[in-house]
Design a protein around this motif. Structure first.
Motif, PDB file in Angstrom:
ATOM      1  N   LYS A  71       0.548  -1.329   0.055  1.00 37.27           N
ATOM      2  CA  LYS A  71      -0.009  -0.434   0.166  1.00 37.27           C
ATOM      3  C   LYS A  71       1.308   1.060   0.247  1.00 37.27           C
ATOM      4  CE  LYS A  71      -4.582  -0.928   1.814  1.00 37.27           C
ATOM      5  NZ  LYS A  71      -4.929  -1.916   2.649  1.00 37.27           N
ATOM      6  N   PHE A  72       1.813   1.043   0.637  1.00 35.64           N
ATOM      7  CA  PHE A  72       2.630   2.508   0.736  1.00 35.64           C
ATOM      8  C   PHE A  72       3.788   2.644  -0.104  1.00 35.64           C
ATOM      9  CE2 PHE A  72       0.997   1.074   4.830  1.00 35.64           C
ATOM     10  CZ  PHE A  72       0.542   2.105   5.569  1.00 35.64           C
ATOM     11  N   TRP A  73       4.638   1.538  -0.735  1.00 34.80           N
ATOM     12  CA  TRP A  73       5.931   1.433  -1.314  1.00 34.80           C
ATOM     13  C   TRP A  73       5.607   0.864  -2.670  1.00 34.80           C
ATOM     14  CZ3 TRP A  73       8.775   4.445   0.920  1.00 34.80           C
ATOM     15  CH2 TRP A  73       8.897   3.875   2.589  1.00 34.80           C
ATOM     16  N   GLY A  74       3.938   0.327  -2.633  1.00 34.65           N
ATOM     17  CA  GLY A  74       3.480   0.419  -4.410  1.00 34.65           C
ATOM     18  C   GLY A  74       4.012   1.758  -5.760  1.00 34.65           C
ATOM     19  N   LYS A  75       3.474   2.716  -5.383  1.00 31.32           N
ATOM     20  CA  LYS A  75       3.821   4.134  -6.053  1.00 31.32           C
ATOM     21  C   LYS A  75       4.970   4.253  -6.486  1.00 31.32           C
ATOM     22  CE  LYS A  75      -1.423   5.505  -5.818  1.00 31.32           C
ATOM     23  NZ  LYS A  75      -1.783   5.472  -4.457  1.00 31.32           N
ATOM     24  N   ALA A  76       6.002   4.573  -5.612  1.00 28.39           N
ATOM     25  CA  ALA A  76       7.470   4.621  -5.203  1.00 28.39           C
ATOM     26  C   ALA A  76       8.225   3.811  -6.118  1.00 28.39           C
ATOM     27  CB  ALA A  76       7.838   4.992  -3.962  1.00 28.39           C
ATOM     28  N   ALA A  77       7.528   2.777  -5.608  1.00 28.77           N
ATOM     29  CA  ALA A  77       8.375   1.569  -6.483  1.00 28.77           C
ATOM     30  C   ALA A  77       8.200   1.123  -8.299  1.00 28.77           C
ATOM     31  CB  ALA A  77       8.154  -0.031  -6.303  1.00 28.77           C
ATOM     32  N   VAL A  78       7.098   2.033  -8.151  1.00 31.53           N
ATOM     33  CA  VAL A  78       6.622   1.737 -10.193  1.00 31.53           C
ATOM     34  C   VAL A  78       6.868   2.804 -10.953  1.00 31.53           C
ATOM     35  CG1 VAL A  78       4.883   2.242 -11.465  1.00 31.53           C
ATOM     36  CG2 VAL A  78       4.398   0.393  -9.865  1.00 31.53           C
ATOM     37  N   ILE A  79       6.990   4.106  -9.931  1.00 31.50           N
ATOM     38  CA  ILE A  79       7.236   5.485 -10.437  1.00 31.50           C
ATOM     39  C   ILE A  79       8.353   4.824 -10.579  1.00 31.50           C
ATOM     40  CG2 ILE A  79       7.706   7.871 -10.033  1.00 31.50           C
ATOM     41  CD1 ILE A  79       5.386   8.065  -8.457  1.00 31.50           C
ATOM     42  N   LEU A  80       9.777   4.861  -9.916  1.00 30.81           N
ATOM     43  CA  LEU A  80      10.856   4.476  -9.942  1.00 30.81           C
ATOM     44  C   LEU A  80      11.133   4.106 -11.024  1.00 30.81           C
ATOM     45  CD1 LEU A  80      13.242   5.343  -8.042  1.00 30.81           C
ATOM     46  CD2 LEU A  80      13.442   3.061  -7.101  1.00 30.81           C
ATOM     47  N   THR A  81      10.555   2.482 -10.946  1.00 30.28           N
ATOM     48  CA  THR A  81      10.409   1.760 -12.363  1.00 30.28           C
ATOM     49  C   THR A  81      10.859   1.976 -13.333  1.00 30.28           C
ATOM     50  OG1 THR A  81       9.615  -0.230 -10.676  1.00 30.28           O
ATOM     51  CG2 THR A  81      10.010  -0.954 -12.317  1.00 30.28           C
ATOM     52  N   VAL A  82       9.917   3.007 -13.880  1.00 36.99           N
ATOM     53  CA  VAL A  82       9.251   3.822 -15.184  1.00 36.99           C
ATOM     54  C   VAL A  82      10.345   5.077 -14.995  1.00 36.99           C
ATOM     55  CG1 VAL A  82       7.625   5.827 -16.612  1.00 36.99           C
ATOM     56  CG2 VAL A  82       6.933   3.306 -15.381  1.00 36.99           C
ATOM     57  N   LEU A  83      11.288   5.262 -14.367  1.00 36.25           N
ATOM     58  CA  LEU A  83      12.119   6.208 -14.181  1.00 36.25           C
ATOM     59  C   LEU A  83      12.745   5.768 -14.915  1.00 36.25           C
ATOM     60  CD1 LEU A  83      11.917   8.935 -13.482  1.00 36.25           C
ATOM     61  CD2 LEU A  83      13.308   8.794 -11.548  1.00 36.25           C
ATOM     62  N   LEU A  84      13.835   4.607 -13.794  1.00 38.26           N
ATOM     63  CA  LEU A  84      14.991   3.776 -14.408  1.00 38.26           C
ATOM     64  C   LEU A  84      15.630   3.494 -15.715  1.00 38.26           C
ATOM     65  CD1 LEU A  84      15.459   1.711 -10.864  1.00 38.26           C
ATOM     66  CD2 LEU A  84      17.232   3.815 -11.883  1.00 38.26           C
ATOM     67  N   GLY A  85      13.488   2.813 -15.822  1.00 39.24           N
ATOM     68  CA  GLY A  85      13.353   2.244 -17.419  1.00 39.24           C
ATOM     69  C   GLY A  85      13.699   3.343 -18.273  1.00 39.24           C
ATOM     70  N   LEU A  86      13.661   4.642 -18.114  1.00 36.83           N
ATOM     71  CA  LEU A  86      13.657   6.533 -19.151  1.00 36.83           C
ATOM     72  C   LEU A  86      14.898   6.517 -19.403  1.00 36.83           C
ATOM     73  CD1 LEU A  86      10.706   8.559 -19.101  1.00 36.83           C
ATOM     74  CD2 LEU A  86      11.589   7.320 -20.258  1.00 36.83           C
ATOM     75  N   ILE A  87      15.557   6.141 -18.332  1.00 32.69           N
ATOM     76  CA  ILE A  87      16.990   6.570 -18.233  1.00 32.69           C
ATOM     77  C   ILE A  87      17.857   5.766 -18.633  1.00 32.69           C
ATOM     78  CG2 ILE A  87      19.415   7.020 -15.991  1.00 32.69           C
ATOM     79  CD1 ILE A  87      17.008   8.118 -14.036  1.00 32.69           C
ATOM     80  N   ALA A  88      17.445   3.810 -18.486  1.00 35.05           N
ATOM     81  CA  ALA A  88      17.692   3.110 -18.999  1.00 35.05           C
ATOM     82  C   ALA A  88      18.070   3.509 -20.507  1.00 35.05           C
ATOM     83  CB  ALA A  88      18.058   1.914 -18.397  1.00 35.05           C
ATOM     84  N   SER A  89      16.862   3.759 -20.502  1.00 34.17           N
ATOM     85  CA  SER A  89      16.402   3.704 -22.466  1.00 34.17           C
ATOM     86  C   SER A  89      17.857   4.602 -23.379  1.00 34.17           C
ATOM     87  CB  SER A  89      15.300   3.894 -22.943  1.00 34.17           C
ATOM     88  OG  SER A  89      15.625   5.553 -22.621  1.00 34.17           O
ATOM     89  N   PHE A  90      18.406   5.165 -22.257  1.00 37.75           N
ATOM     90  CA  PHE A  90      19.480   6.451 -23.478  1.00 37.75           C
ATOM     91  C   PHE A  90      20.961   5.487 -23.303  1.00 37.75           C
ATOM     92  CE2 PHE A  90      18.093  10.101 -21.361  1.00 37.75           C
ATOM     93  CZ  PHE A  90      18.330  10.860 -22.374  1.00 37.75           C
TER      94      PHE A  90
END
Ligand SMILES: Nc1nc2c(ncn2[C@@H]2O[C@H](COP(=O)(O)OP(=O)(O)O)[C@@H](O)[C@H]2O)c(=O)[nH]1
Lengths: 96, 671
Positions: free
Chosen positions: B280-299
């Motif tokens: 309930k608490f970490w889910g959103k943060a984890a998802v946003i972090l995943t997307v962010l890391l994904g975008l950075i990794a796409s470089f």
């Protein structure tokens, strides 16, 4: 099954596992109940593929107007699991 | 040979009916249609013990409710008494589920017996089933069976004979007691006389009335006097209907099976990753972090194509020199150099990011993370007055806003659909994801990552505010049921399919982007071309409007690019390229001719002419401008409302300029 629908009323999404643990049962029990509710039209499977993969009637309906090619994986998202939503109208009608 | 009985085979799809039917009848079968229906009717015969038996394979269906033709045909055939005995098949490997047909059958007054098919599968699973105890409780013969195993047919024939000789019917006492707990059931049951509809007991009919079974209700209306029927309708009103009766059936099945089935413990435990994502608490943060890391990794996968873009630029000076030396007109040389080669350099750089972003997001979807994203945000959608499935159009919009708008079709409520599309506009599309990192890396180097983070954050805030602005008029806050989700297991990506998709998409984008950029760049270059060196038409217009555009931190060249980005975000780059090289063409040309390859590099030209705050303002203005004309058309098509489409366009134009203003001033503070 009343309890199952009652739980969902709070608006939170639940996984099968979560439902099972909240209702003190197992996922097989949840699955058979979902199958029943789906057959009775009380819940329905969510169509996830706007490309018209033809997986459900809804998709087939607008398969002609797929979004620009290459926007989505071929045949839409495939590894999204299954989602069901509750048909509110039906429940309201049943409750009278 | 004497005539034996007629047997009807009843079972859910995949219960093994066809296998049994074929094994029993062999070649002695006949396939036709049920009268007046397109549903297949299979009949056949076999002989056993000197008797000739007829077999009818009933259409497979989930239950005996009136949800389909198959189900009505099946129950009418059974109730008509044409069959002397019904053989009900259930899947031993999942009895809790597959006995539902039996529970729905209970109350039909036709002798029957229960075949626990797939006994071999259940055995392989380590399940043992006490058929004798079930038989005692049910009051009908029950036999473990394997339709695919020829040795088990002997028990089938014996059970068949037993059911026929005993005229065995299901003991429904317990089930009736379950139903008795439903409000209204007893009243309805008491109002229905015995034998009012042939073959069905009052209990069975009362349950179907509660389930709002239209066929049964219509038949009762016909058979009963108006007053009785009226009272039945009255009693059925406001009941829990099918939810309650279904619950009773499942409880009855569970009590019936009781301790008779022993199975290995199959409680599912969440994987460590899912415990984070579904928290309930970490889910959103984890998802946003995943997307962010994904975008950075796409470089990373983007780098090789970026290199190609640079390489293309390197040929500009030699090509222009070569054209000059063969006496090509100056105008043509400039078109080739400033429009075509310049554009392709950008196109390749953009493709790098299209490739990278598509690969990373495709990968996230393949391994099953995307499903978790929509799970985590379901509740947030509810808070915005949207349905959980609105997440999908948003995710699709990362690729293409038009896809997002089309995807919003699955939302049946008009207001929610319009709001979903309005919010999907705030999600930077594939073209934006190609342009933002490229421009950001020119101006901010490694700081580009920071810009991407800021864009994502702005997107979330933008969507939240937009939902508040439009939500009031479009959606009513109402009670909402949460979604139920079966998350896919994490699995290894299928690299072949993934790369085919990514390459296909890169190719599509290449074609589209090339067309747009060459066209836009060409037009704008022409409009700004002036042999006399005073800057062309656009220059005059641009200088005139610049005092206004400066408020938003945009020099006139960037402002025109911003306007062009409303047509298509890819176009923005073409315009920048044309305006900055076109405006200083005299300079660039002479330097190119004199072999100064460096000045032909637009990046350095941009760095020399545009400040960092201006660049930041432009990136925000362009990103949150309306996505493109195609998305606009799609929005109109999906909303069927010119008013709302216009509103959304106006809103996005204003908001993007405000964002540019804010970004510019924040930039001024930093640099
Ligand atoms: N292992 C096993 N497989 C079975 C048995 N009965 C049927 N099957 C298989 O289950 C599948 C579905 O059977 P089918 O007769 O087509 O089911 P129907 O849809 O009810 O007609 C087929 O692949 C059968 O071979 C059984 O007793 N044991």
């Amino acid at each position: 099954m009343e309890e199952l629908l009652e739980l969902l009323k709070d608006g939170h999404a639940r996984t099968l596992e979560l439902l099972a643990s909240e209702l003190g049962t197992d996922t097989d029990d949840i699955k058979r109940k979902l199958e029943y509710l789906e057959n009775m039209g009380i819940i329905r499977k969510v169509c996830l593929s706007p490309c018209g993969a033809g997986k459900c009637a809804e998709c087939a309906m607008h398969s002609g107007a797929a979004p620009c090619k290459g926007c989505l994986p071929e045949n839409g998202f495939k590894n999204m699991g299954e989602m069901w939503e509750v048909d509110k109208g039906l429940i309201a009608e049943n409750r009278g | 040979m004497s005539a034996g009985a007629t047997i009807a085979l009843l079972g859910q799809p995949n219960s093994g009916k066809s296998t049994l039917f074929n094994a029993l009848t062999g070649l002695r079968q006949h396939v036709g249609n049920w009268p007046g229906k397109t549903v297949e009717k299979k009949e056949g015969s076999f002989s056993y013990g000197g008797k000739e038996y007829r077999v009818a394979d009933l259409p497979g269906s989930y239950s005996l409710s009136a949800n389909s033709d198959e189900e009505v045909i099946t129950r009418d055939f059974i109730a008509s008494g044409e069959a002397d005995v019904v053989c009900i098949l259930a899947d031993s490997s999942q009895l809790q589920r597959s006995l539902f047909m039996l529970a729905d059958y209970a109350g039909i007054n036709v002798p029957c017996f229960l075949l626990l098919n797939m006994a071999d599968v259940a055995e392989d699973q380590g399940k043992t089933i006490d058929a004798k105890t079930i038989e005692k409780k049910l009051g009908i013969p029950v036999v473990p069976f394997s339709a695919t195993d020829i040795r088990s047919y002997d028990s089938f024939y014996k059970t068949l004979e037993k059911a026929l000789s005993k005229d065995s019917r299901i003991n429904v006492e317990e089930l009736a007691a379950q139903y008795g707990s439903i409000k209204g059931y007893q009243d309805i049951c008491d109002l229905i006389p015995e034998n009012v509809l042939e073959g069905y007991s009052p209990m069975w009919l009362a349950v179907k009335v509660l389930e709002k079974d239209e066929v049964v209700i219509a038949k009762l209306k016909n058979a009963l006097d108006a007053e009785t029927f009226g009272r039945i309708e009255e009693a059925a009103r406001g009941t829990n209907g099918a939810v309650a009766t279904g619950g009773c059936k499942f409880r009855w099945i569970d009590e019936l099976l009781g301790e008779t089935v022993s199975a290995g413990n199959n409680t599912v435990r969440l994987s460590r990753l899912d415990r984070i994502y579904t928290n309930k608490f970490w889910g959103k943060a984890a998802v946003i972090l995943t997307v962010l890391l994904g975008l950075i990794a796409s470089f990373i996968p983007a780098l090789p194509l970026m290199g190609v873009g640079e390489a293309v630029l390197a040929v500009k000076a030699p090509v222009m020199n070569a054209l000059y030396s063969i006496g090509c007109p100056e105008f043509l040389i400039l078109i080739v150099g400033d429009v075509i080669i310049q554009s392709f350099s950008y196109i390749f750089k953009m493709l790098g990011f299209v490739f990278g972003v598509t690969l990373v997001f495709g990968l996230l979807e393949e391994v099953g993370v995307m499903a978790r994203i929509s799970y985590v945000f379901d509740n947030t959608m509810g808070k915005l007055g949207l349905q959980g499935k609105s997440v999908m159009p948003f995710l699709v919009s990362f690729g293409c806003t038009m896809g997002g708008a089309a995807g919003a079709r699955v939302i049946d409520n008009w207001g929610q659909k319009v709001l979903t599309i309005a919010l999907a506009w705030a999600v930077p599309c594939g073209a934006a994801w190609a342009t933002i990192p490229m421009l950001a890396s020119i101006f901010f180097g490694p700081g580009a990552v920071g810009v991407i983070v800021a864009i994502l954050f702005t997107m979330l805030v933008h969507m939240w505010i937009t939902a508040k602005v439009f939500g009031g008029q479009l959606v009513k806050k109402e009670d909402r049921y949460g979604m139920i989700m079966e998350l896919p297991p994490y699995h290894k990506p299928k690299w072949g399919a993934l790369f085919r998709y990514v390459l296909g998409r890169t190719k599509e984008t290449f074609i589209r982007v090339t067309k747009v950029i060459l066209l836009v760049c060409g037009i704008f270059w022409l409009l700004s071309y002036s042999p006399s060196g005073n800057g062309g038409i656009l220059y005059s217009i641009g200088v005139a409007i610049e005092p206004v555009t400066r408020i938003f931190g945009l020099p006139w060249q960037l402002f025109l690019s911003y306007v062009a980005s409303a047509v298509g975000k890819e176009g923005a780059v073409g315009v920048i390229s044309a305006l900055y090289s076109g405006g200083s063409y005299g300079n660039a040309f002479t330097q190119a001719m004199s072999g100064g390859a460096d000045t032909s590099n637009l990046s350095s030209l941009l760095l020399a002419n545009v400040t960092k705050p201006e660049a930041l303002a432009f990136i925000f203005a362009m990103t949150f401008n309306m996505p493109c004309v195609v998305a606009l058309a799609a929005t109109f098509q999906e909303t069927h409302s010119a008013k709302w489409t216009a509103r959304i366009v106006l809103y996005y134009t204003v908001v993007s300029l405000i964002l540019a203003f804010i970004a510019y001033h924040i930039g001024m503070l930093i640099w």
